[in-house]
Design a protein around this motif. Structure first.
Motif, PDB file in Angstrom:
ATOM      1  N   GLY A 124       2.338  34.720   5.104  1.00  0.00           N
ATOM      2  CA  GLY A 124       1.620  35.382   4.021  1.00  0.00           C
ATOM      3  C   GLY A 124       0.710  36.460   4.556  1.00  0.00           C
ATOM      4  O   GLY A 124       0.553  36.631   5.767  1.00  0.00           O
ATOM      5  N   LYS A 125       0.125  37.167   3.605  1.00  0.00           N
ATOM      6  CA  LYS A 125      -0.843  38.200   3.980  1.00  0.00           C
ATOM      7  C   LYS A 125      -2.189  37.546   4.243  1.00  0.00           C
ATOM      8  O   LYS A 125      -2.568  36.589   3.562  1.00  0.00           O
ATOM      9  N   ILE A 126      -2.913  38.077   5.199  1.00  0.00           N
ATOM     10  CA  ILE A 126      -4.265  37.580   5.488  1.00  0.00           C
ATOM     11  C   ILE A 126      -5.233  38.096   4.427  1.00  0.00           C
ATOM     12  O   ILE A 126      -5.197  39.274   4.062  1.00  0.00           O
ATOM     13  N   LYS A 127      -6.062  37.189   3.910  1.00  0.00           N
ATOM     14  CA  LYS A 127      -7.068  37.594   2.929  1.00  0.00           C
ATOM     15  C   LYS A 127      -8.400  36.945   3.303  1.00  0.00           C
ATOM     16  O   LYS A 127      -8.506  35.730   3.400  1.00  0.00           O
ATOM     17  N   ARG A 128      -9.418  37.766   3.536  1.00  0.00           N
ATOM     18  CA  ARG A 128     -10.733  37.227   3.919  1.00  0.00           C
ATOM     19  C   ARG A 128     -11.433  36.607   2.722  1.00  0.00           C
ATOM     20  O   ARG A 128     -11.488  37.200   1.648  1.00  0.00           O
ATOM     21  N   VAL A 129     -11.977  35.411   2.914  1.00  0.00           N
ATOM     22  CA  VAL A 129     -12.777  34.776   1.850  1.00  0.00           C
ATOM     23  C   VAL A 129     -14.149  34.380   2.405  1.00  0.00           C
ATOM     24  O   VAL A 129     -14.685  33.316   2.079  1.00  0.00           O
ATOM     25  N   GLY A 130     -14.712  35.229   3.212  1.00  0.00           N
ATOM     26  CA  GLY A 130     -16.058  34.988   3.742  1.00  0.00           C
ATOM     27  C   GLY A 130     -16.145  33.668   4.472  1.00  0.00           C
ATOM     28  O   GLY A 130     -15.327  33.380   5.342  1.00  0.00           O
ATOM     29  N   TYR A 131     -17.122  32.858   4.063  1.00  0.00           N
ATOM     30  CA  TYR A 131     -17.317  31.543   4.687  1.00  0.00           C
ATOM     31  C   TYR A 131     -16.541  30.445   3.959  1.00  0.00           C
ATOM     32  O   TYR A 131     -16.608  29.286   4.339  1.00  0.00           O
ATOM     33  N   GLY A 132     -15.864  30.855   2.914  1.00  0.00           N
ATOM     34  CA  GLY A 132     -15.093  29.868   2.161  1.00  0.00           C
ATOM     35  C   GLY A 132     -15.978  28.845   1.476  1.00  0.00           C
ATOM     36  O   GLY A 132     -15.604  27.698   1.282  1.00  0.00           O
ATOM     37  N   ILE A 133     -17.184  29.272   1.137  1.00  0.00           N
ATOM     38  CA  ILE A 133     -18.149  28.350   0.523  1.00  0.00           C
ATOM     39  C   ILE A 133     -18.210  28.583  -0.979  1.00  0.00           C
ATOM     40  O   ILE A 133     -18.381  29.710  -1.431  1.00  0.00           O
ATOM     41  N   ASP A 134     -18.038  27.492  -1.706  1.00  0.00           N
ATOM     42  CA  ASP A 134     -18.155  27.538  -3.153  1.00  0.00           C
ATOM     43  C   ASP A 134     -19.318  26.631  -3.528  1.00  0.00           C
ATOM     44  O   ASP A 134     -19.170  25.416  -3.602  1.00  0.00           O
ATOM     45  N   ALA A 135     -20.506  27.245  -3.676  1.00  0.00           N
ATOM     46  CA  ALA A 135     -21.723  26.467  -3.901  1.00  0.00           C
ATOM     47  C   ALA A 135     -22.441  26.988  -5.133  1.00  0.00           C
ATOM     48  O   ALA A 135     -23.289  27.882  -5.046  1.00  0.00           O
ATOM     49  N   PRO A 225      -4.731  39.379  13.493  1.00  0.00           N
ATOM     50  CA  PRO A 225      -3.912  40.520  13.121  1.00  0.00           C
ATOM     51  C   PRO A 225      -4.082  40.864  11.645  1.00  0.00           C
ATOM     52  O   PRO A 225      -4.541  40.040  10.859  1.00  0.00           O
ATOM     53  N   ARG A 226      -3.745  42.066  11.270  1.00  0.00           N
ATOM     54  CA  ARG A 226      -3.791  42.472   9.864  1.00  0.00           C
ATOM     55  C   ARG A 226      -2.426  42.261   9.231  1.00  0.00           C
ATOM     56  O   ARG A 226      -1.425  42.146   9.926  1.00  0.00           O
ATOM     57  N   GLY A 227      -2.436  42.228   7.925  1.00  0.00           N
ATOM     58  CA  GLY A 227      -1.173  42.214   7.195  1.00  0.00           C
ATOM     59  C   GLY A 227      -0.479  40.872   7.185  1.00  0.00           C
ATOM     60  O   GLY A 227      -1.124  39.823   7.200  1.00  0.00           O
ATOM     61  N   LEU A 228       0.793  40.933   7.188  1.00  0.00           N
ATOM     62  CA  LEU A 228       1.628  39.745   7.047  1.00  0.00           C
ATOM     63  C   LEU A 228       1.714  38.981   8.365  1.00  0.00           C
ATOM     64  O   LEU A 228       2.016  39.581   9.401  1.00  0.00           O
ATOM     65  N   ILE A 229       1.442  37.678   8.341  1.00  0.00           N
ATOM     66  CA  ILE A 229       1.624  36.902   9.565  1.00  0.00           C
ATOM     67  C   ILE A 229       2.351  35.595   9.266  1.00  0.00           C
ATOM     68  O   ILE A 229       2.385  35.116   8.131  1.00  0.00           O
ATOM     69  N   ASP A 230       2.914  35.056  10.307  1.00  0.00           N
ATOM     70  CA  ASP A 230       3.539  33.732  10.236  1.00  0.00           C
ATOM     71  C   ASP A 230       2.697  32.782  11.078  1.00  0.00           C
ATOM     72  O   ASP A 230       2.317  33.131  12.193  1.00  0.00           O
ATOM     73  N   LEU A 231       2.433  31.628  10.531  1.00  0.00           N
ATOM     74  CA  LEU A 231       1.717  30.612  11.311  1.00  0.00           C
ATOM     75  C   LEU A 231       2.621  29.414  11.515  1.00  0.00           C
ATOM     76  O   LEU A 231       3.414  29.072  10.638  1.00  0.00           O
ATOM     77  N   ASN A 232       2.454  28.785  12.632  1.00  0.00           N
ATOM     78  CA  ASN A 232       3.197  27.559  12.879  1.00  0.00           C
ATOM     79  C   ASN A 232       2.264  26.601  13.603  1.00  0.00           C
ATOM     80  O   ASN A 232       1.882  26.834  14.739  1.00  0.00           O
ATOM     81  N   ALA A 233       1.841  25.573  12.925  1.00  0.00           N
ATOM     82  CA  ALA A 233       0.844  24.675  13.511  1.00  0.00           C
ATOM     83  C   ALA A 233       1.398  23.261  13.604  1.00  0.00           C
ATOM     84  O   ALA A 233       2.065  22.773  12.687  1.00  0.00           O
ATOM     85  N   PHE A 234       1.084  22.614  14.699  1.00  0.00           N
ATOM     86  CA  PHE A 234       1.608  21.266  14.899  1.00  0.00           C
ATOM     87  C   PHE A 234       0.611  20.421  15.695  1.00  0.00           C
ATOM     88  O   PHE A 234       0.120  20.841  16.728  1.00  0.00           O
ATOM     89  N   VAL A 235       0.306  19.270  15.171  1.00  0.00           N
ATOM     90  CA  VAL A 235      -0.569  18.319  15.872  1.00  0.00           C
ATOM     91  C   VAL A 235       0.138  16.981  15.938  1.00  0.00           C
ATOM     92  O   VAL A 235       0.702  16.511  14.953  1.00  0.00           O
ATOM     93  N   GLN A 236       0.117  16.402  17.112  1.00  0.00           N
ATOM     94  CA  GLN A 236       0.743  15.093  17.309  1.00  0.00           C
ATOM     95  C   GLN A 236      -0.258  14.009  16.919  1.00  0.00           C
ATOM     96  O   GLN A 236      -1.334  13.939  17.494  1.00  0.00           O
ATOM     97  N   ARG A 237       0.087  13.211  15.932  1.00  0.00           N
ATOM     98  CA  ARG A 237      -0.805  12.109  15.555  1.00  0.00           C
ATOM     99  C   ARG A 237      -0.147  10.804  15.940  1.00  0.00           C
ATOM    100  O   ARG A 237       0.945  10.503  15.498  1.00  0.00           O
TER     101      ARG A 237
END
Ligand code: ZN
Length: 552
Positions: A124-135, A225-237
């Motif tokens: 998806g495209k990167i979109k800044r949402v500040g601190y991500g705080i909804d207070a 990076p700006r614009g469109l990026i792909d993320l791939n995240a993996f954590v072993q639990r």
């Protein structure tokens, strides 16, 4: 070695020692045997008996074998081992650069998945949402007018005022809440950007960390990076198998007394260790090979001693105590029908370090009306007892107390080797375990003369760990709970949760408008309140979502 002294002991007993009172019984053989048990259980071969390891399994087998030899038949399960699953450390995959913006084709340095990540990919495209705080209470909503549905939300860690836990945004420090808020707004992934002081990489990961709803990665500022990026995240639990070991001395009596001691310890350190430096085996001689040794020898003596026949004895070596009483919680929740009714529970945790002239500490005397009187008569010189009314929540007896079973906890005191590699057998005082065993026998002797215990509740003092909170809900969380939320396993009488009508088994999912998914988010939510404040608590009971107001 242990076996030969055992045979000699039996010989001495058979020569007529059986009619003796608890204070007169010769215990030198038992003392030798206990020191042998402690020596083996705390040897380097067992590598600190960490649940799920080979060392823990050797301890399990040893305890099972000694219980059988000492006349306690395998109980609770066919072979006496009661298995359960524990959460283990979550870890990175070997290649940490799993969060790579594939479209740029550049492998980023210092990139890693956040512990809260869902395993998977997102584009998806990167979109800044500040601190991500909804207070709303602070008049700030970083998500206002931000369309992040289908996008990757970029969230700045820390707080807008830069004051972290000391500022007005303290209760919004919890990143889990902010990640969750982004997911609710439709974000398909999150990129977290740490500030200079933010350490977003707990290593090793917090045990039991549960996956969130969307992939989350951490990227240093300047590398996003700006614009469109792909993320791939993996954590072993990972999970591990742990087992309680149970043996039963059956005298055909109507009442069964539980004698318990945890046999697990900290392995090579990891969580809960106070050791700093290179990893080292935490042998846990006092904590708690000492308590295990006492209940193993108790089994042998109680099997034959005529005075002991007023009761049956269920002897349990608990596992995963250090993880938060997991073994004893599993035991009480899953005990078979024949052990539903339990007369009482005596717990032994760290009983090998009584210094000369010091008393044996017995806590929980407030859990039955009769305990103070019983204990006043259960002393044998030169031992003195220091009694405490509250059972405390630091060991396995707490799991039984919460089930309405009278408990006592035996303890010889804290010391500088606690939770360090230096808790070794050389520091165990043989007389300490002998005195503890004698007090156990004396307690059984006095109880057998008038076998009745009237359970009562004790006001539990607030524990040290809650000191940083201004308020308490007065609940005991179920640390073994694997679902989302905080499951209540017990309540303190007269405290806010009980007053509001919550009961054991309720799963709290929201507190004061803040989501509660696990212990961390529960603590975060709780820390936001002051005495006298009111908060809505949302919880799930029997599949139904309910809400009540609590007053702190
Ligand atoms: Zn312990």
């Amino acid at each position: 070695m242990r076996f030969s002294v055992f045979v000699l002991g039996m010989l001495l007993w058979s020569l007529g020692a059986w009619g003796q009172s608890a204070c007169e019984l010769p215990l030198h053989v038992a003392r030798e045997n206990m020191m042998h048990h402690i020596g083996y259980l705390s040897s380097d071969e067992l590598e600190g008996r960490y649940p799920g390891t080979e060392g823990a399994d050797k301890a399990r087998q040893y305890i099972a074998q000694v219980l059988r030899e000492n006349g306690a038949a395998p109980a609770v399960t066919d072979n006496g081992s009661q298995w359960f699953t524990v959460a283990r450390l979550a870890s990175f995959p070997p290649d940490r650069n799993s969060a790579v913006p594939l479209k740029t084709g550049v492998a980023l340095k210092n990139t890693f998945p956040h512990p809260r990540t869902a395993n998977g990919a997102a584009s998806g495209k990167i979109k800044r949402v500040g601190y991500g705080i909804d207070a709303s209470d602070l008049g700030r909503n970083d998500f206002r007018n931000k369309r992040i549905a289908g996008k990757i939300a970029l969230i700045q860690a820390g707080t807008p005022d830069g004051k972290g836990p000391h500022g007005k945004f303290a209760k919004h420090l919890d990143l889990d809440t902010r990640i969750d808020r982004a997911a609710s707004a439709g974000a398909v992934g999150v990129v977290l950007v740490p500030g200079k002081k933010d350490n977003l990489l707990p290593e090793p990961f917090y045990k039991g960390t549960r996956p969130g709803r969307i992939p989350v990665v951490v990227l240093p500022e300047g590398t996003v990076p700006r614009g469109l990026i792909d993320l791939n995240a993996f954590v072993q639990r990972e999970t591990a198998q742990a087992a309680n070991v149970c043996g039963f001395v059956d005298h055909g009596a109507t009442k069964t007394l539980v004698l318990g001691a945890h046999y697990d310890h900290l392995g090579w350190g990891l969580e809960h260790s106070l050791h700093r430096g290179e990893p080292a085996i935490h042998n846990g001689a006092d904590d708690n090979a000492s308590g295990v040794a006492v209940v193993l020898e108790a089994a042998r003596l109680l099997k034959e001693w005529p005075t002991a026949k007023a009761f049956n004895y269920l002897i349990v070596g608990f596992s995963a105590e250090e993880d938060g009483l997991l073994g004893s919680q599993h035991f009480v929740a899953n005990r078979p029908a024949e052990f539903k009714e339990l007369f009482g529970m005596l717990n032994f945790d760290m009983v090998g370090r009584m210094e000369k002239g010091n008393p044996l500490i017995v806590s929980g005397t407030g859990t039955a009306l009769e305990w103070p009187e019983v204990l006043s008569r259960a002393t044998c010189l030169p031992i003195s007892l220091k009694t405490e009314s509250a059972p405390g929540s630091a060991s396995d007896h707490a799991s039984f107390y919460r089930q309405g079973i009278p408990v006592l906890h035996f303890f010889t005191g804290a010391h500088g080797d606690y939770h360090r590699p230096s808790d070794d057998v050389e520091k165990i005082e043989p007389l300490s375990v002998e005195y503890t065993l004698r007090t156990l026998l004396a307690t059984v002797e006095v109880l057998s003369q008038a076998p009745a215990l009237t359970q009562q509740d004790v006001k539990e003092p607030t524990t040290a760990s809650s000191a940083s909170f201004k308020v308490t809900l007065g609940v005991v969380p179920d640390y073994a709970f694997a679902g989302s939320g905080m499951r209540i396993s017990g309540l303190s009488p007269g405290k806010p949760a009980e007053k509001a009508g919550l009961v054991a088994g309720d799963v709290v999912v929201e507190l004061g408008g803040m989501p509660v998914r696990d212990m961390t988010s529960y603590m975060t939510a709780l820390s936001a309140f002051s005495k006298g404040q009111k908060a809505k608590v949302v919880f799930v009971r029997d599949g139904e979502r309910l809400a009540k107001d609590v007053v702190f």
